[in-house]
Design an enzyme around this catalytic site. Structure first.
Site, PDB file in Angstrom:
ATOM      1  N   GLU A   1      31.156 -36.449   2.078  1.00 29.57           N
ATOM      2  CA  GLU A   1      30.195 -37.442   1.618  1.00 29.57           C
ATOM      3  C   GLU A   1      30.164 -37.539   0.096  1.00 29.57           C
ATOM      4  O   GLU A   1      29.753 -38.552  -0.462  1.00 29.57           O
ATOM      5  CB  GLU A   1      28.792 -37.086   2.129  1.00 29.57           C
TER       6      GLU A   1
ATOM      7  N   HIS B   1      34.770 -43.819   8.130  1.00 35.62           N
ATOM      8  CA  HIS B   1      33.328 -43.833   7.899  1.00 35.62           C
ATOM      9  C   HIS B   1      32.852 -45.282   7.869  1.00 35.62           C
ATOM     10  O   HIS B   1      33.420 -46.138   8.547  1.00 35.62           O
ATOM     11  CB  HIS B   1      33.001 -43.071   6.612  1.00 35.62           C
TER      12      HIS B   1
END
Length: 473
Positions: free
Chosen positions: A338, A365
């Protein structure tokens, strides 16, 4: 002294009302500074923790209370999906008037129901196992981009555990889980190399399966392992016994899930962009309430930014990062992927190349983050090469322009970091940040404005002198 978002302080520069590339009302000119940022960033709670607690509370044996939950698009979608399944999720005044607690009254899950997952991986993956416990069919769908996100391994695992799922063979949305009120459970093998959420999804509901669940991961390297540990710790908070002593195997025995009374930690992945302001401006940023022990993968940002040249101090008051030099690094972000967009933005302003490795899974993602970062940094004049599992970034002087976000909140955050040093960056569809950081524009603008007012009296000599990297020549 408090600065408004449209501060006219000389260290805080807002682009012209119609900067180059601003073509839509949803596009936002990112603020640029000419001095260091010295600020405190108070952050809302973690999306990942909030949504795990919501699922467990919905399946618990009594009323739960979640304190300081994140209220963002992803968590509001989760709360509404649980309501659609018959669970009572309501606001309750808490210690923070700006962030009411959530009270969750569990109830037998019911269908028929149609769940809108938006673009939330936690909703589309965590709720199908719970929906299999409902009495009646539950249909899942969401944003157009969500239909490209993989969910097949969870659906196949549910079939193997005795549930009925109709996805037309796509392994993606839309799909319907035909709940019968119970799931046999047992042992299942799943390839979770595409997302650790596949494992977490099965574990969160596994205690309610007739025979519990044992999940074996097979396939290539498992990404984002700290997120699975976060799930394990959340289950243990609810009194569920989890055996994770065997590598890449997790066992949950059938049992009741106890009610929760928990406080959500600040979102450490969201903190990365605020801490990055210290690195790219030679400033100082403090985040209060940083946990000394956490399962959040975002905690890895401390080590990454220290390697890039910052001073990093964690004490009982929180985390403080002070920018000194800004160097490129060779870093494996496999377990903290992330962070990739913000780290890439910082790297583009460094004094030497950076290689980011181990993040091939982020191609699936919200968007293909590797391709998106290479494309958008390249459009601003950067030298970025894609690899099979990451990026290689050679810093070059950057120029302004439209930074496309691809409906991805992390892309917008990367653009905001770049904007601190590069004039005239315009962030496309900045509202995409509501996925995990509500009120982003006000938060970031106030943070930068107040931070430069504090810092202007003690500007670090040399950081902004001459033609600094990332400034137009």
């Amino acid at each position: 002294m408090t600065a408004s978002a449209d501060s006219d302080h000389p260290a805080f520069l807002t682009p012209a009302s119609s900067p180059p590339g601003a073509t839509h009302p949803a596009d936002w000119p990112a603020p640029t500074v000419t001095t260091s940022v010295d600020a405190t960033a108070v952050l809302p709670g973690s999306k990942s923790i909030t949504n795990r607690f919501l699922v467990l509370a919905a399946l618990a044996n009594d009323t739960s209370r979640i304190r300081r939950p994140l209220r963002s698009r992803d968590t509001l979608l989760m709360a509404q999906a649980l309501r659609d399944l018959g669970v009572d999720v309501r606001d309750h005044e808490g210690d923070d008037a700006d962030c009411p607690d959530w009270i969750i009254e569990p109830a037998p899950l019911r269908g028929p129901a149609h769940l809108d997952v938006g673009l939330a991986g936690t909703v589309m993956r965590f709720l199908p196992p719970a929906a299999a416990l409902a009495d009646g069919p539950v249909t899942f769908d969401g944003d157009p981009q969500a239909r490209t996100r993989p969910v097949g391994p969870v659906l196949q695992a549910l079939r193997d555990l005795g549930a009925e799922v109709d996805d037309g063979g796509r392994g993606a949305m839309p799909f319907t889980v035909r709940g019968t009120g119970s799931v046999r459970g047992g042992t299942v093998t799943v390839d979770a190399s595409g997302s650790s959420q596949f494992v977490s999804a099965l574990l969160l509901s596994g205690a309610r399966f007739d025979h519990g669940v044992t999940v074996h991961h097979v396939g290539s390297t498992l990404p984002s392992v700290p997120h699975i540990q976060m799930t394990v710790e959340a289950l243990r908070d609810a009194g569920v016994m989890v055996d994770d002593s065997e590598p890449e195997t997790w066992r949950v025995d059938p049992c009741e899930i106890n009610a929760l009374d928990v406080t959500v930690e600040p979102d450490l992945s969201n903190a990365a962009m605020f801490l990055a302001a210290a690195l790219v401006t030679g400033g100082r940023v403090h985040v209060p309430g940083w946990p000394r022990f956490t399962t959040q993968a975002g905690d890895h940002v401390r080590l990454v930014f220290e390697q890039m040249g910052a001073d990093v101090e964690l004490d009982r008051d929180g985390l403080t990062v002070t920018g000194r030099a800004l160097h490129g690094i060779d870093v494996d972000l496999h377990d903290a992927s992330e962070l990739t967009p913000v780290v890439a933005a910082v790297a583009a302003l460094a004094d030497s190349p950076t290689r980011i490795r181990g993040v091939g899974h982020i191609r699936h993602h919200e968007t293909d983050r590797i391709a998106a970062l290479a494309t958008e940094l390249g459009r601003l004049g950067g030298d970025v090469a894609q690899t099979d599992d990451g990026l290689v970034i050679h810093p070059r002087p950057l120029h302004g322009g439209l930074f496309r976000t691809y409906a991805d909140h992390r892309m917008a955050m990367a653009a905001a970091v770049l904007g601190l040093r590069v004039p005239d960056i315009v962030i496309e569809d900045v509202a995409t940040t509501t996925k995990t950081l509500p009120d982003f524009v006000r938060r970031w603008s106030t943070f930068v404005a107040e931070g430069t007012q504090v810092a202007s009296a003690t500007e670090r000599a040399g950081f902004f002198s001459g033609a600094s990297r990332g400034r137009r020549p």
